[in-house]
Design an enzyme around this catalytic site. Structure first.
Site, PDB file in Angstrom:
ATOM      1  N   GLU A 156       6.550  -8.284 -10.514  1.00 35.49           N
ATOM      2  CA  GLU A 156       5.734  -7.382 -10.537  1.00 35.49           C
ATOM      3  C   GLU A 156       4.346  -7.404 -10.331  1.00 35.49           C
ATOM      4  OE1 GLU A 156       6.353  -4.166  -9.781  1.00 35.49           O
ATOM      5  OE2 GLU A 156       8.385  -4.376 -10.335  1.00 35.49           O
ATOM      6  N   CYS A 211      -2.696  -1.524 -11.659  1.00 30.96           N
ATOM      7  CA  CYS A 211      -1.443  -2.391 -10.365  1.00 30.96           C
ATOM      8  C   CYS A 211      -1.963  -1.805  -9.522  1.00 30.96           C
ATOM      9  CB  CYS A 211      -0.635  -2.956 -11.169  1.00 30.96           C
ATOM     10  SG  CYS A 211       0.753  -1.023 -10.975  1.00 30.96           S
TER      11      CYS A 211
END
Ligand code: NAD
Length: 455
Positions: free
Chosen positions: A226, A261
């Site tokens: 990720e 993110c």
């Protein structure tokens, strides 16, 4: 390892780092513990996770204070994260038994074909600091419920929180030889890569993710990454309320100091509403309260990592050199702590780093566009593929644009949002594999196919 408060620069704790010998001993005990854990029913495993959630809730004031002390996250946002992450537990409780149950695909009486889902074994979870609850839970809770043991390596910037996870998971009934938190920086992460785990789950930057992928490739075990993003948001000319769109976009860009993110990292605005949008956006950013993250009305605290100040300074200088205009901020705030002024750059272009490289801080570039086609081309002009967002009053128009996006997630009239119901995944340099949803738990099991003949 010395833990520094990013708001004051003070050392607030010292932790013993785990070394290779400790990692090996813990891995060996996790191997033993995992076999017994896998024999326990999913329901009993879920009951431990539920108790963990309850303990976290009961101790959320203390846990929020720890999170704020080590990462600088404003205290209200620490509370939001801790309470918000509980939705992963609710989601697992509602669905995990169903998703992990055996499936019979053929039953002719004489022949049965069925699948059972077996855990992978011992998982290495190397994690990030920016949302340790969210990104941690996405991995270790799902892995544990699926019958795996986990060695969790929190980021060196969220190690105290990692130790709290370990404490409360053990108190909740997860055996010590099923979950272990190891403490250290990238060198310890490297040690984990050299040991033989049955799967690697990583949350962090593209460069570290790429290094992990190449280092462990020969092991032929599952790997999930990720990674970062450069997430675009496009505001079309038909938005009903330009001011509200600007407020929402600013929140998507500056929440958690831009250290998400899926933070909005670049904004494209139709030329027809550009000036109005920029004015409303700048006014909103100017209204943010900056300062002591322990105050409940603070929206912008310090950045977690000091070295990111140089990255942001570099992006501002490069943008100004290439023709951008500064509407707010543009430099570090002098004094103690890693504070940076929330920075708004307009008249941006893709010649500028601020529109191409992940900023991961309180800075945004805004660019004017003449058409949806131009916006699509610019949104797609990136090596990343995490999320993309369109603000428009026309659903069909927005969906047409979003279908063009090579990203794992798309948003209409919202942004910077994660839900346990739907998969979370990045494309291109934003990652590999999926967390959350049924797919996020199935990632932690391997199917075994049974062919049974009754004759
Ligand atoms: P990072 O890559 O610097 O560190 C992440 C982790 O990797 C840390 O635990 C670190 O100790 C470890 N590490 C460093 N070097 C290593 C090595 N050689 N071997 C093994 N482990 C090593 O990233 P970060 O600064 O902690 O996190 C910020 C990044 O994470 C941003 O790019 C952000 O976009 C990304 N992120 C992505 C998601 C997502 O869901 N896609 C979520 C959160 C953060």
């Amino acid at each position: 390892m010395k833990i520094k408060n990013p708001a004051t620069g003070e050392i607030i704790a010292e932790l013993d780092e785990d070394r290779t010998e400790e990692v090996r001993a813990k891995l060996q005990s996790l191997r033993q513990g995992q076999r017994a854990w896998a024999q326990i029913s999913v329901r009993k495993r879920l009951a431990c996770i539920e108790r963990f959630g309850e303990l976290v809730r009961q101790n959320s004031d203390e846990l929020a204070a720890i999170l704020t002390a080590e990462t600088g996250k404003p205290i209200q946002q620490s509370h939001n994260e801790i309470i918000g992450a509980q939705n992963r537990i609710d989601h697992l409780k509602a669905n995990a038994e169903k998703w992990l149950a055996d499936e019979t695909l053929v039953d002719t009486g004489a022949t049965h074909e069925r699948i059972s889902y077996e855990p992978l074994g011992v998982i290495a979870n190397i994690s990030a600091w920016n949302f340790p609850y969210n990104v941690g839970y996405n991995v270790f809770l799902y892995a544990l419920v699926a019958g795996n043991a986990v060695m969790y390596k929190p980021s060196e910037y969220a190690a105290l929180t990692g130790k709290q996870f370990e404490k409360y998971l053990h108190l909740a009934g997860i055996p010590e030889n099923v979950f272990q938190c190891v403490v250290g920086d990238g060198k310890l992460g490297q040690t984990l890569l050299e040991e033989n785990f049955d799967g690697y789950w990583f949350t962090g930057s593209y460069l570290t993710g790429r290094h992990i992928a190449t280092t462990i490739a020969h092991k032929l075990v599952p790997l999930q990454l990720e990674l970062g993003g450069k997430d675009p948001l496009y505001v079309t000319d038909d938005v009903t309320d330009v001011k509200q769109a600007a407020i929402n976009a600013a929140e998507g860009a500056f929440y958690n100091n831009g250290q998400s993110c899926c933070a909005v990292e670049r904004i494209y605005v139709s030329e027809k509403i550009y000036d109005e949008f920029v004015a409303a956006f700048t006014a909103e950013v100017k209204s943010y309260t900056i300062g002591n993250p322990l105050k409940t009305d603070t929206f912008i605290g310090p950045m977690t990592r000091k070295q990111q100040v140089n990255v942001l300074d570099g992006q501002v200088k490069d943008a100004l050199k290439n023709g951008a205009l500064l509407k707010n901020g543009g430099k570090a705030i002098e004094g103690k702590g890693n504070f940076y002024e929330p920075t708004v750059l307009i008249n941006c272009s893709h010649a500028m780093k601020v529109m191409r490289d992940e900023s991961f801080g309180p800075i945004i570039g805004i660019q004017k566009v003449a058409s949806d086609q131009e916006a699509i081309a610019l949104m797609q002009d990136t090596e990343y593929g995490l999320t993309a967002s369109v603000f428009s009053s026309n659903e069909e128009r927005a969906l047409q644009i979003l279908r063009e996006m090579d990203t794992g997630t798309v948003y209409w009239n919202c942004c910077d949002r994660v839900s346990p119901n739907v998969p979370w995944s990045g494309r291109k340099n934003s990652g590999l594999g999926t967390t959350l949803s049924s797919q996020g738990i199935r990632a932690f099991v391997q199917p075994k196919s049974y062919h049974l003949r009754f004759s």
